[in-house]
Design a protein around this motif. Structure first.
Motif, PDB file in Angstrom:
ATOM      1  N   ALA A   7       0.827  -1.203   0.000  1.00  0.00           N
ATOM      2  CA  ALA A   7       0.000   0.000   0.000  1.00  0.00           C
ATOM      3  C   ALA A   7       0.863   1.256   0.000  1.00  0.00           C
ATOM      4  O   ALA A   7       0.575   2.221  -0.719  1.00  0.00           O
ATOM      5  N   VAL A   8       1.934   1.255   0.777  1.00  0.00           N
ATOM      6  CA  VAL A   8       2.819   2.416   0.853  1.00  0.00           C
ATOM      7  C   VAL A   8       3.527   2.638  -0.484  1.00  0.00           C
ATOM      8  O   VAL A   8       3.671   3.782  -0.948  1.00  0.00           O
ATOM      9  N   LEU A   9       3.965   1.565  -1.121  1.00  0.00           N
ATOM     10  CA  LEU A   9       4.595   1.692  -2.437  1.00  0.00           C
ATOM     11  C   LEU A   9       3.630   2.320  -3.441  1.00  0.00           C
ATOM     12  O   LEU A   9       3.996   3.246  -4.177  1.00  0.00           O
ATOM     13  N   GLU A  10       2.387   1.850  -3.473  1.00  0.00           N
ATOM     14  CA  GLU A  10       1.411   2.375  -4.427  1.00  0.00           C
ATOM     15  C   GLU A  10       1.061   3.827  -4.114  1.00  0.00           C
ATOM     16  O   GLU A  10       0.944   4.654  -5.032  1.00  0.00           O
ATOM     17  N   TRP A  11       0.903   4.157  -2.844  1.00  0.00           N
ATOM     18  CA  TRP A  11       0.651   5.562  -2.482  1.00  0.00           C
ATOM     19  C   TRP A  11       1.842   6.431  -2.886  1.00  0.00           C
ATOM     20  O   TRP A  11       1.659   7.560  -3.357  1.00  0.00           O
ATOM     21  N   GLY A  12       3.030   5.917  -2.693  1.00  0.00           N
ATOM     22  CA  GLY A  12       4.226   6.696  -3.025  1.00  0.00           C
ATOM     23  C   GLY A  12       4.341   6.966  -4.514  1.00  0.00           C
ATOM     24  O   GLY A  12       4.702   8.079  -4.924  1.00  0.00           O
ATOM     25  N   ILE A  13       4.030   5.977  -5.335  1.00  0.00           N
ATOM     26  CA  ILE A  13       4.065   6.195  -6.789  1.00  0.00           C
ATOM     27  C   ILE A  13       3.003   7.209  -7.188  1.00  0.00           C
ATOM     28  O   ILE A  13       3.240   8.084  -8.039  1.00  0.00           O
TER      29      ILE A  13
ATOM     30  N   PHE B 288      -6.287  11.471 -23.791  1.00  0.00           N
ATOM     31  CA  PHE B 288      -6.030  10.893 -22.481  1.00  0.00           C
ATOM     32  C   PHE B 288      -5.084   9.709 -22.620  1.00  0.00           C
ATOM     33  O   PHE B 288      -5.230   8.879 -23.536  1.00  0.00           O
ATOM     34  N   LEU B 289      -4.115   9.645 -21.711  1.00  0.00           N
ATOM     35  CA  LEU B 289      -3.089   8.613 -21.722  1.00  0.00           C
ATOM     36  C   LEU B 289      -3.424   7.560 -20.671  1.00  0.00           C
ATOM     37  O   LEU B 289      -3.647   7.898 -19.502  1.00  0.00           O
ATOM     38  N   PRO B 290      -3.458   6.297 -21.056  1.00  0.00           N
ATOM     39  CA  PRO B 290      -3.720   5.241 -20.067  1.00  0.00           C
ATOM     40  C   PRO B 290      -2.574   5.113 -19.073  1.00  0.00           C
ATOM     41  O   PRO B 290      -1.410   5.242 -19.434  1.00  0.00           O
ATOM     42  N   ILE B 291      -2.919   4.852 -17.837  1.00  0.00           N
ATOM     43  CA  ILE B 291      -1.932   4.503 -16.815  1.00  0.00           C
ATOM     44  C   ILE B 291      -2.565   3.439 -15.916  1.00  0.00           C
ATOM     45  O   ILE B 291      -2.943   3.688 -14.772  1.00  0.00           O
ATOM     46  N   PRO B 292      -2.718   2.208 -16.450  1.00  0.00           N
ATOM     47  CA  PRO B 292      -3.428   1.141 -15.720  1.00  0.00           C
ATOM     48  C   PRO B 292      -2.589   0.577 -14.588  1.00  0.00           C
ATOM     49  O   PRO B 292      -1.688  -0.225 -14.795  1.00  0.00           O
ATOM     50  N   ARG B 293      -2.910   0.999 -13.376  1.00  0.00           N
ATOM     51  CA  ARG B 293      -2.185   0.554 -12.193  1.00  0.00           C
ATOM     52  C   ARG B 293      -3.089  -0.299 -11.323  1.00  0.00           C
ATOM     53  O   ARG B 293      -4.271  -0.456 -11.594  1.00  0.00           O
ATOM     54  N   LEU B 294      -2.507  -0.861 -10.264  1.00  0.00           N
ATOM     55  CA  LEU B 294      -3.289  -1.654  -9.326  1.00  0.00           C
ATOM     56  C   LEU B 294      -4.447  -0.819  -8.788  1.00  0.00           C
ATOM     57  O   LEU B 294      -4.284   0.374  -8.509  1.00  0.00           O
ATOM     58  N   MET B 295      -5.614  -1.448  -8.630  1.00  0.00           N
ATOM     59  CA  MET B 295      -6.796  -0.742  -8.145  1.00  0.00           C
ATOM     60  C   MET B 295      -7.010  -1.090  -6.672  1.00  0.00           C
ATOM     61  O   MET B 295      -7.318  -2.238  -6.344  1.00  0.00           O
ATOM     62  N   PRO B 296      -6.854  -0.117  -5.763  1.00  0.00           N
ATOM     63  CA  PRO B 296      -6.939  -0.394  -4.330  1.00  0.00           C
ATOM     64  C   PRO B 296      -8.378  -0.304  -3.810  1.00  0.00           C
ATOM     65  O   PRO B 296      -8.928   0.782  -3.634  1.00  0.00           O
ATOM     66  N   LEU B 297      -8.965  -1.437  -3.557  1.00  0.00           N
ATOM     67  CA  LEU B 297     -10.298  -1.469  -2.954  1.00  0.00           C
ATOM     68  C   LEU B 297     -10.176  -1.273  -1.454  1.00  0.00           C
ATOM     69  O   LEU B 297      -9.179  -1.673  -0.838  1.00  0.00           O
ATOM     70  N   LYS B 298     -11.215  -0.693  -0.863  1.00  0.00           N
ATOM     71  CA  LYS B 298     -11.157  -0.380   0.559  1.00  0.00           C
ATOM     72  C   LYS B 298     -12.358  -0.972   1.296  1.00  0.00           C
ATOM     73  O   LYS B 298     -13.483  -0.948   0.797  1.00  0.00           O
ATOM     74  N   ASN B 299     -12.071  -1.525   2.446  1.00  0.00           N
ATOM     75  CA  ASN B 299     -13.085  -1.923   3.429  1.00  0.00           C
ATOM     76  C   ASN B 299     -14.179  -2.801   2.814  1.00  0.00           C
ATOM     77  O   ASN B 299     -13.858  -3.858   2.266  1.00  0.00           O
TER      78      ASN B 299
END
Length: 302
Positions: A97-103, A168-179
């Protein structure tokens, strides 16, 4: 070559030594870490990303472990961007999670040649749909469903717009679902690849969904926007989509941009042109099947 075409041992060595360089949309990201639990998660969730070891990386990020000051018998992790730490340390089980938030942070603060909208983005029939929304609106959950039900994922977080070409440029990254969204999506899309839940983060429990392989393979295919839809999930509410005025859409979209003010007149003109070229709506929903029917009908009529 993509990540899942190399053995895990080689993947581990790249991350540990010179860093793993992967193409994530228009950017090359170089990731360093020796933390094996994170490496194992990345090997699963980054499996479709292209390795770009011979190309220049726009972002150099690192996850390192360190001893906790409060508890010397416990280790924390820290995110570094070009050797600098923008965050405090976190429990080591939150490494992904920290890595993805950091990016995300790196993109938000360093990319100013594009207009960055805070929006989920998908493509259908050669045109982009923007879903700008504030936190808690359910845009990532909706984006996850659409991405696995006939729409191409651009992003659940960033609308990257080339203001000169209005593309628009695609940037398909991991999708973080919550709760609660984690169990909802597991039940609705049982075949997707999802990382293990990460509890007790600043955003509650988070679990990351791997983007569809096709969306990653097509991440160089840009599109113009055709629809702007402001979504809101409300429990037990029938699906409702209604057109809104250009002036209302402008104010809502501009307030959902990361660098609108920094771009000045360029940002203003880009948002104004975007609004003029799109049909704008508000969407309220609670049921995925109903909202899918509405969106398929909207996109197929054009």
């Amino acid at each position: 070559m993509v990540v899942n075409q190399i053995p895990f041992e080689e993947f581990h060595m790249l991350l540990h030594r010179q860093g793993l360089r992967v193409a994530i949309g228009p950017f090359n990201v170089c990731i360093h870490t020796s933390y094996k639990p994170l490496i194992e998660q990345l090997y699963l969730l980054y499996s479709h990303y292209r390795i770009t070891q011979d190309e220049i990386a726009e972002f150099h990020v690192r996850i390192v472990t360190e001893r906790s000051l409060r508890n010397p018998f416990k280790r924390n992790i820290r995110f570094l961007l070009d050797g600098q730490s923008p965050f405090e340390s976190f429990p080591q089980e939150q490494a992904l999670a920290v890595l993805e938030w950091g990016i995300n942070l790196a993109i938000a603060v360093r990319v100013n040649h594009l207009l960055l909208l805070h929006s989920a983005v998908v493509e259908k029939n050669g045109h982009v749909i923007l879903f700008p929304a504030w936190p808690g609106s359910g845009k990532t959950t909706l984006c996850t469903v659409l991405s696995y039900q006939g729409f191409r994922l651009f992003s659940d977080e960033f609308g990257l717009m080339d203001t000169q070409q209005q593309l628009f440029l695609p940037i398909p990254r991991l999708m973080p679902l919550k709760n609660e969204s984690i169990a909802v999506i597991r039940n609705y899309l049982p075949d997707i690849v999802m990382g293990r839940p990460i509890p007790n983060t600043q955003k509650g429990t988070v679990a990351h969904v791997r983007p569809p392989e096709k969306s990653i393979l097509l991440s160089k295919h840009t599109c113009k926007a055709r629809w702007i839809i402001f979504p809101k999930w409300i429990a037990d509410t029938p699906v409702k989509i209604e057109a809104i005025s250009d002036s209302e859409a402008f104010m809502m979209l501009a307030s959902n941009a990361f660098n609108y003010e920094a771009l000045g007149a360029t940002g203003f003109c880009a948002v104004a042109d975007l609004i003029r070229s799109c049909d704008c709506f508000k969407l309220v929903y609670s049921d995925f099947d109903s909202v899918m029917e509405v969106l398929h009908q909207l996109t197929n009529e054009t």
